[in-house]
Design a protein around this motif. Structure first.
Motif, PDB file in Angstrom:
ATOM      1  N   UNK A   1       0.835  -1.207   0.000  1.00 22.05           N
ATOM      2  CA  UNK A   1       0.000   0.000   0.000  1.00 22.05           C
ATOM      3  C   UNK A   1       0.868   1.254   0.000  1.00 22.05           C
ATOM      4  N   UNK A   2       1.944   1.210   0.754  1.00 15.24           N
ATOM      5  CA  UNK A   2       2.865   2.354   0.811  1.00 15.24           C
ATOM      6  C   UNK A   2       3.548   2.563  -0.546  1.00 15.24           C
ATOM      7  N   UNK A   3       3.930   1.474  -1.195  1.00 16.23           N
ATOM      8  CA  UNK A   3       4.553   1.580  -2.520  1.00 16.23           C
ATOM      9  C   UNK A   3       3.568   2.173  -3.528  1.00 16.23           C
ATOM     10  N   UNK A   4       2.325   1.762  -3.446  1.00 16.95           N
ATOM     11  CA  UNK A   4       1.311   2.297  -4.354  1.00 16.95           C
ATOM     12  C   UNK A   4       1.041   3.770  -4.070  1.00 16.95           C
ATOM     13  N   UNK A   5       1.131   4.171  -2.813  1.00 12.49           N
ATOM     14  CA  UNK A   5       0.969   5.591  -2.459  1.00 12.49           C
ATOM     15  C   UNK A   5       2.119   6.407  -3.054  1.00 12.49           C
ATOM     16  N   UNK A   6       3.332   5.882  -2.965  1.00 12.06           N
ATOM     17  CA  UNK A   6       4.481   6.565  -3.566  1.00 12.06           C
ATOM     18  C   UNK A   6       4.280   6.675  -5.077  1.00 12.06           C
ATOM     19  N   UNK A   7       3.781   5.625  -5.691  1.00  8.30           N
ATOM     20  CA  UNK A   7       3.525   5.654  -7.136  1.00  8.30           C
ATOM     21  C   UNK A   7       2.512   6.745  -7.482  1.00  8.30           C
ATOM     22  N   UNK A   8       1.467   6.888  -6.670  1.00  8.29           N
ATOM     23  CA  UNK A   8       0.471   7.942  -6.893  1.00  8.29           C
ATOM     24  C   UNK A   8       1.105   9.325  -6.778  1.00  8.29           C
ATOM     25  N   UNK A   9       1.948   9.486  -5.775  1.00  7.18           N
ATOM     26  CA  UNK A   9       2.629  10.768  -5.585  1.00  7.18           C
ATOM     27  C   UNK A   9       3.478  11.082  -6.814  1.00  7.18           C
ATOM     28  N   UNK A  10       4.182  10.090  -7.312  1.00 12.03           N
ATOM     29  CA  UNK A  10       5.025  10.303  -8.491  1.00 12.03           C
ATOM     30  C   UNK A  10       4.191  10.629  -9.731  1.00 12.03           C
ATOM     31  N   UNK A  11       3.047   9.982  -9.858  1.00 14.89           N
ATOM     32  CA  UNK A  11       2.187  10.247 -11.015  1.00 14.89           C
ATOM     33  C   UNK A  11       1.617  11.663 -10.974  1.00 14.89           C
ATOM     34  N   UNK A  12       1.454  12.214  -9.783  1.00 16.10           N
ATOM     35  CA  UNK A  12       0.941  13.579  -9.635  1.00 16.10           C
ATOM     36  C   UNK A  12       2.049  14.629  -9.760  1.00 16.10           C
ATOM     37  N   UNK A  13       3.272  14.197  -9.785  1.00 14.78           N
ATOM     38  CA  UNK A  13       4.431  15.089  -9.788  1.00 14.78           C
ATOM     39  C   UNK A  13       4.803  15.427 -11.238  1.00 14.78           C
ATOM     40  N   UNK A  14       4.711  16.718 -11.566  1.00 18.76           N
ATOM     41  CA  UNK A  14       4.954  17.124 -12.951  1.00 18.76           C
ATOM     42  C   UNK A  14       6.025  18.196 -13.095  1.00 18.76           C
ATOM     43  N   UNK A  15       6.128  19.063 -12.115  1.00 16.72           N
ATOM     44  CA  UNK A  15       7.051  20.192 -12.244  1.00 16.72           C
ATOM     45  C   UNK A  15       8.175  20.101 -11.222  1.00 16.72           C
ATOM     46  N   UNK A  16       9.158  20.935 -11.432  1.00 21.09           N
ATOM     47  CA  UNK A  16      10.292  21.030 -10.518  1.00 21.09           C
ATOM     48  C   UNK A  16       9.809  21.359  -9.106  1.00 21.09           C
ATOM     49  N   UNK A  17       8.849  22.253  -8.994  1.00 19.51           N
ATOM     50  CA  UNK A  17       8.321  22.641  -7.692  1.00 19.51           C
ATOM     51  C   UNK A  17       7.585  21.478  -7.012  1.00 19.51           C
ATOM     52  N   UNK A  18       6.879  20.683  -7.801  1.00 15.29           N
ATOM     53  CA  UNK A  18       6.184  19.508  -7.260  1.00 15.29           C
ATOM     54  C   UNK A  18       7.163  18.515  -6.644  1.00 15.29           C
ATOM     55  N   UNK A  19       8.355  18.476  -7.189  1.00 20.33           N
ATOM     56  CA  UNK A  19       9.338  17.475  -6.780  1.00 20.33           C
ATOM     57  C   UNK A  19       9.702  17.594  -5.305  1.00 20.33           C
ATOM     58  N   UNK A  20       9.788  18.797  -4.795  1.00 22.70           N
ATOM     59  CA  UNK A  20      10.213  18.981  -3.406  1.00 22.70           C
ATOM     60  C   UNK A  20       9.135  18.529  -2.418  1.00 22.70           C
ATOM     61  N   UNK A  21       7.896  18.865  -2.708  1.00 15.68           N
ATOM     62  CA  UNK A  21       6.797  18.391  -1.856  1.00 15.68           C
ATOM     63  C   UNK A  21       6.681  16.871  -1.935  1.00 15.68           C
ATOM     64  N   UNK A  22       6.822  16.351  -3.140  1.00 12.63           N
ATOM     65  CA  UNK A  22       6.737  14.907  -3.332  1.00 12.63           C
ATOM     66  C   UNK A  22       7.862  14.199  -2.570  1.00 12.63           C
ATOM     67  N   UNK A  23       9.056  14.766  -2.621  1.00 18.38           N
ATOM     68  CA  UNK A  23      10.184  14.165  -1.914  1.00 18.38           C
ATOM     69  C   UNK A  23       9.920  14.118  -0.410  1.00 18.38           C
ATOM     70  N   UNK A  24       9.387  15.201   0.135  1.00 20.32           N
ATOM     71  CA  UNK A  24       9.053  15.221   1.566  1.00 20.32           C
ATOM     72  C   UNK A  24       8.039  14.127   1.905  1.00 20.32           C
ATOM     73  N   UNK A  25       7.007  14.002   1.082  1.00 22.90           N
ATOM     74  CA  UNK A  25       5.988  12.978   1.313  1.00 22.90           C
ATOM     75  C   UNK A  25       6.587  11.569   1.221  1.00 22.90           C
TER      76      UNK A  25
END
Length: 137
Positions: free
Chosen positions: A32-56
């Protein structure tokens, strides 16, 4: 024909209930955690998104590391539950857990491919968070 189907369904339920609930729970939680990370990555599109995604993702990796530690502590409970299984039950149990893990890995790989194709994938911070998660997974 319906009677056979009903008995097959009941038999499958008994076989799955013989599986180690502890190990299955840990496996499902990690997947479930791996799938959540996959969702976060799929929502990540810009350079700015990357930092929030990395924190999550780092937060999820922390949770996964704690889960792995808890699983290690339950190792003997899991081994006892597995020892009580028949060979057929054990093989089915391992196969089902492996399938679940493979599905989660596939989604995680798709998420990585997604970020490779956009600006977010250029972030070393995001790449490190993903690699940390994958190491724990």
């Amino acid at each position: 024909m319906k009677t056979r189907h009903i008995f097959a369904t009941i038999a499958a339920g008994f076989a799955l209930s013989a599986c180690s609930d502890t190990a299955v729970d840990y496996n499902n939680n990690a997947c479930d955690k791996a799938e959540k990370v996959a969702e976060i990555l799929m929502d990540c599109k810009t350079w700015e998104d990357a930092f929030d995604a990395a924190d999550d993702i780092h937060s999820i990796a922390d949770d996964l590391e704690a889960l792995a530690e808890a699983r290690r502590k339950d190792r003997f409970v899991i081994e006892d539950e597995e020892a009580d299984m028949t060979n057929e039950e054990y093989d089915k149990y391992k196969e089902e857990m492996s399938k679940r893990r493979d599905e989660a890995r596939k989604k995680l790989t798709e998420g990585e491919k997604h970020i490779n194709g956009n600006d977010a994938g250029k972030s070393a911070t995001l790449r490190y968070a993903v690699s940390r998660f994958k190491k724990a997974f």
